[in-house]
Each structure stands twice: as C-alpha cells, then as structure tokens.
Design an enzyme around this catalytic site. Structure first.
Site, PDB file in Angstrom:
ATOM      1  CD  GLN A  82      29.622  37.834  47.492  1.00 19.06           C
ATOM      2  OE1 GLN A  82      30.077  37.780  48.631  1.00 19.06           O
ATOM      3  NE2 GLN A  82      30.283  37.413  46.427  1.00 19.06           N
ATOM      4  CD1 TRP A 142      36.560  38.199  45.796  1.00 14.51           C
ATOM      5  CD2 TRP A 142      38.266  36.877  46.356  1.00 14.51           C
ATOM      6  NE1 TRP A 142      36.052  36.970  46.131  1.00 14.51           N
ATOM      7  CE2 TRP A 142      37.073  36.141  46.490  1.00 14.51           C
ATOM      8  CE3 TRP A 142      39.477  36.231  46.660  1.00 14.51           C
ATOM      9  CZ2 TRP A 142      37.050  34.817  46.891  1.00 14.51           C
ATOM     10  CZ3 TRP A 142      39.443  34.911  47.062  1.00 14.51           C
ATOM     11  CH2 TRP A 142      38.239  34.221  47.175  1.00 14.51           C
ATOM     12  NE  ARG A 148      34.082  39.956  44.080  1.00 17.59           N
ATOM     13  CZ  ARG A 148      33.813  38.678  44.040  1.00 17.59           C
ATOM     14  NH1 ARG A 148      34.024  37.999  42.925  1.00 17.59           N
ATOM     15  NH2 ARG A 148      33.360  38.047  45.096  1.00 17.59           N
ATOM     16  CB  ALA A 207      30.745  29.467  55.046  1.00 15.94           C
ATOM     17  CG  HIS A 231      34.547  37.914  49.805  1.00 13.09           C
ATOM     18  ND1 HIS A 231      35.121  36.659  49.789  1.00 13.09           N
ATOM     19  CD2 HIS A 231      35.386  38.664  50.585  1.00 13.09           C
ATOM     20  CE1 HIS A 231      36.231  36.656  50.501  1.00 13.09           C
ATOM     21  NE2 HIS A 231      36.414  37.849  50.989  1.00 13.09           N
ATOM     22  CB  VAL A 279      35.583  26.194  51.893  1.00 12.82           C
ATOM     23  CG1 VAL A 279      34.617  27.182  52.478  1.00 12.82           C
ATOM     24  CG2 VAL A 279      35.891  26.494  50.451  1.00 12.82           C
TER      25      VAL A 279
HETATM   26  C1  YSA Z   1      32.656  30.673  49.096  1.00 15.97           C
HETATM   27  C2  YSA Z   1      32.840  29.773  50.120  1.00 15.97           C
HETATM   28  C3  YSA Z   1      32.338  30.110  51.374  1.00 15.97           C
HETATM   29  O1  YSA Z   1      32.548  29.230  52.417  1.00 15.97           O
HETATM   30  C4  YSA Z   1      31.673  31.266  51.614  1.00 15.97           C
HETATM   31  C5  YSA Z   1      31.492  32.201  50.572  1.00 15.97           C
HETATM   32  C6  YSA Z   1      31.995  31.870  49.323  1.00 15.97           C
HETATM   33  C7  YSA Z   1      31.814  32.863  48.236  1.00 15.97           C
HETATM   34  C8  YSA Z   1      33.049  33.731  48.047  1.00 15.97           C
HETATM   35  N1  YSA Z   1      33.213  34.660  49.136  1.00 15.97           N
HETATM   36  C9  YSA Z   1      32.900  34.522  46.774  1.00 15.97           C
HETATM   37  O2  YSA Z   1      32.808  35.727  46.791  1.00 15.97           O
HETATM   38  N2  YSA Z   1      32.844  33.746  45.685  1.00 15.97           N
HETATM   39  S1  YSA Z   1      32.567  34.351  44.219  1.00 15.97           S
HETATM   40  O3  YSA Z   1      33.581  35.278  43.885  1.00 15.97           O
HETATM   41  O4  YSA Z   1      32.434  33.239  43.322  1.00 15.97           O
HETATM   42  O5  YSA Z   1      31.206  35.137  44.321  1.00 15.97           O
HETATM   43  C10 YSA Z   1      30.051  34.468  44.819  1.00 15.97           C
HETATM   44  C11 YSA Z   1      28.830  34.839  43.986  1.00 15.97           C
HETATM   45  O6  YSA Z   1      28.698  36.264  43.943  1.00 15.97           O
HETATM   46  C12 YSA Z   1      28.956  34.422  42.534  1.00 15.97           C
HETATM   47  O7  YSA Z   1      28.557  33.068  42.378  1.00 15.97           O
HETATM   48  C13 YSA Z   1      28.001  35.381  41.866  1.00 15.97           C
HETATM   49  O8  YSA Z   1      26.685  34.914  42.014  1.00 15.97           O
HETATM   50  C14 YSA Z   1      28.173  36.642  42.657  1.00 15.97           C
HETATM   51  N3  YSA Z   1      29.127  37.535  42.004  1.00 15.97           N
HETATM   52  C15 YSA Z   1      30.461  37.469  42.018  1.00 15.97           C
HETATM   53  N4  YSA Z   1      31.005  38.465  41.312  1.00 15.97           N
HETATM   54  C16 YSA Z   1      29.986  39.190  40.838  1.00 15.97           C
HETATM   55  C17 YSA Z   1      28.783  38.594  41.261  1.00 15.97           C
HETATM   56  N5  YSA Z   1      27.577  39.123  40.951  1.00 15.97           N
HETATM   57  C18 YSA Z   1      27.577  40.236  40.181  1.00 15.97           C
HETATM   58  N6  YSA Z   1      28.691  40.855  39.732  1.00 15.97           N
HETATM   59  C19 YSA Z   1      29.904  40.370  40.030  1.00 15.97           C
HETATM   60  N7  YSA Z   1      31.001  41.003  39.592  1.00 15.97           N
END
Ligand code: YSA
Length: 357
Positions: free
Chosen positions: A228, A167, A214, A325, A188, A271
């Site tokens: 999100q 992140w 980010r 979650a 997030h 998780v």
């Molecule tokens: C995972 C487990 C949990 O118990 C709860 C939440 C999570 C998600 C975690 N917090 C997270 O942020 N995961 S992630 O970095 O993979 O982002 C989740 C989703 O946000 C991605 O699958 C994507 O759909 C979206 N995302 C991430 N970065 C992005 C983005 N959408 C647009 N631009 C970006 N830079």
C-alpha cells in the site's frame, strides 16, 4: 647456439659431443620451443652449418675406418629425425595459433548481457512517490511487524470493534507460546499515521509505501501480501476539498486525463467522512467482467478526513488541526497501468512476467 631463454643447445666450443648427446640436447630444446622464431634459432643450432651434428658428419673421414660406417649412419639418421621433429613442431605451433583465430570471429555481433531490473511493484512505488513528491509530500517508511496499538487502537478500532474483522490478521505468537501476542503483521500502512503524528508537529504532508499482510483467500485482485501507499496531510484549515483535489490530481498524473475515476462514500473507523476511489476496469472498459466482479470498476484506495479521535490519540487538538489520509493498493495501480489481470503474478517470481517491465 642462441642465447634465447627458450632454447638450449650444444656447446660448439667444447670437445665434440656424441651423436646420442646431441640428440638428447636437441629434443629437450625442441620440446620447450614456444614460437616459430625460437624454432628458427633451434634449426640453426642443431642442423646449421656450425652445429655439432654437422661437425660430426664433417669429421667422419678422420675417424678410424671401423667407426666411420656406424657414426655416419647414426648421424644421418639423427639429422633426418631432427628435421622431421622440426616440421612437426612447426605444424603444432601453427595449428595452435590457427585454432585461436578460428574460435574468435570478430565479425559476429556481441552477446547481450542479461541485466536485472526493478520489480514492477518497486517501479510503481517510485512513480507514486515521485507524483506525490511533486505535490509537496515527503516519503517515510515503517515496520512490517507492528503493535496492535498502532495497527488498531490508535486508529479508533479498539478490541472487539467489529471493524477489526475487515482486516483478517496474522498475529504473532505470545513469547510463552500461549495464544497470540500484541504484535502482528501490519494489515495496512495506516499505523504509520499515528507513528508520524506522535513524533512530528503539523504541518505534515507525507506518503508511506510498505508491505501489508492479510489472512484472507486470494483471487485475481486479492493477494495475502501486497503493498500500500499511505498518505497523510495535517494542518490548520485542511478540508475535504483539499483531499479530493489532491487525489484527483494524483489520478490524472498516474492514469492520464482520459481514465474514469469514481469517488464515493465509504466507511473506515479512523476517518469522518470516509471515501473510496476506483478506476474504470481496463479489461472490460467498464462493462463488467470477472476481474472487476461485474462492477466495471477496480477499487484502488480508501481515504477520508482524519477522525478527531485519531488526532486526539496522538496529542493534536482537533479544534485546531484537520487533515486527510488515504491508503492505496500499489499492485492494483500497477495492474491498471500495465493491463495485468491477476495480482498474484506480482509475488509469483516468474521471470517471464517480471522481465516485461
Ligand atoms: C482509508 C482511510 C484512510 O484515512 C487511510 C487509509 C485507508 C485505507 C485503509 N487503511 C485500508 O487498508 N483500506 S482497504 O482495506 O480498502 O485497502 C486499501 C487498498 O489496498 C484497496 O483499495 C486495494 O487497492 C488494496 N488492497 C486491499 N486488500 C488487498 C489490496 N490489494 C491487493 N490484495 C489485497 N488483499
């Protein structure tokens, strides 16, 4: 003479007015006449049988012989010029009425008013919260500027943990301007998990939409700020099967029964076990293209069973309570729903894009 408010005229009861006096009064009254009805009153007052001018003409024979010619000539001249002025004024009033009528064509269709609309991201958030609302989830919101403690530590990501690199973070400067503070733009929506569990006791079923930030390079599926939707369910006896059932039901409601869904293992420090959900790419129908980077899938969320350490951090006993979650990308879901092939369109502020929704 008329008693109308728009006209003024000679007083026929007093001693006869001179031709010059009649002229001044008549022209002043004509100037302020504003309708054809008033013009008609004016005509009677200044050119009619009982008008001062007619009286002057009638009295010419009783004037001394030397005056008759001059008075007669000037009175006849005045009558002619008043008649001409009346004709002009009548034209003027009719012309004004005519131009209003010409400007207003009641047969033309009305002009459509441009109305604003909801941003596609807002529309998608509403669709998602409606879908989860129907499954028993409440909606909450939280701050975009967040403490390091909630964004990382409470989620089992202590300082120096390598997972922090996933992140890329916008940190706020420390108040003394020496380096970064312990505040950041949330990367997030997961910090809301700890904020909610700190305040409430189980059972919990909540979804939290919100903007994330980010510090990363952008491309067709990555924006530096995006939305999100976080989800959290905690209670006694919640299992991985509950999570899978909830998320597949969500996918069916949002994408319909025919879209392919991929659900596979993934890692997140908060998780255990963790998972990731992806939907088949709309652009290449799962064949692989530049949008899905050749994989045939577009990742929409991370998910998992809430880690026992996270439950312990907020004072829950992980021997009693379990939960799941998830965090999904709102724009990614909107892209899949509407066939949008670049996430950067959402924040570009281009009305040609926005007005399609
Ligand atoms: C995972 C487990 C949990 O118990 C709860 C939440 C999570 C998600 C975690 N917090 C997270 O942020 N995961 S992630 O970095 O993979 O982002 C989740 C989703 O946000 C991605 O699958 C994507 O759909 C979206 N995302 C991430 N970065 C992005 C983005 N959408 C647009 N631009 C970006 N830079």
């Amino acid at each position: 003479m008329s008693s109308g408010t728009e006209s003024s005229g000679a007083d026929t009861a007093n001693s006869p007015l001179s031709v010059e006096e009649i002229k001044v009064a008549a022209l002043a009254a004509l100037t302020v006449a504003g309708s054809e009805a008033v013009l008609d009153e004016w005509r009677v007052s200044y050119l009619g049988r009982k008008s001062d001018l007619t009286n002057v003409l009638r009295s010419i024979s009783s004037l001394p012989a030397d005056d008759r010619k001059a008075v007669g000539a000037s009175a006849n001249l005045l009558r002619a010029s008043l008649e001409e002025a009346l004709a002009e004024k009548t034209q003027e009033l009719r012309g004004a009425a005519g131009s209003v009528a010409d400007a207003l064509d009641v047969t033309l269709p009305g002009r459509r008013r441009r109305r604003g609309g909801l941003h596609p991201t807002t529309q998608t958030i509403r669709e998602l919260t409606d879908a989860f609302g129907a499954m028993g989830f409440q909606v909450a919101e939280g701050p975009e500027v967040e403490w390091e403690r909630y964004n990382f530590d409470a989620l089992n990501i202590p300082a120096e943990h390598p997972a922090r690199d996933s992140w890329d973070t916008f940190w706020l400067e420390s108040p003394d301007g020496e380096g970064r503070s312990d505040m950041l733009l949330r990367t997030h929506t997961s910090p809301m998990q700890a904020r909610i569990m700190e305040k409430a006791d189980p059972p919990i079923r909540v979804v939290i939409p919100g903007r994330c930030f980010r510090y990363e390079a952008t491309d067709a599926t990555h924006e530096w700020h995006f939305f999100q939707l976080e989800g959290l369910a905690v209670d006694k006896g919640i299992t991985f099967a509950d999570m899978k059932g909830t998320l597949f039901e969500f996918a069916r409601r949002i994408f319909g029964p025919d879209r392919k869904v991929r659900f596979r293992v993934d890692f997140f420090p908060f998780v255990e076990p963790g998972a990731e959900m992806a939907i088949d790419c709309f652009k290449c129908n799962g064949q692989g293209c530049s949008l899905c980077k050749g994989t045939g899938w577009i990742e929409i969320m991370g998910a998992g069973m809430v880690h026992p350490s996270v439950l312990r951090n907020v004072g829950y006993d992980p021997e009693v309570y379990t939960g799941f979650a998830f965090g999904m990308g709102v724009e990614r879901i909107a892209m899949l729903r509407h066939g949008i092939d670049d996430v950067r369109q959402f924040a570009a502020g281009d009305l040609r894009f926005l007005s399609q929704f």
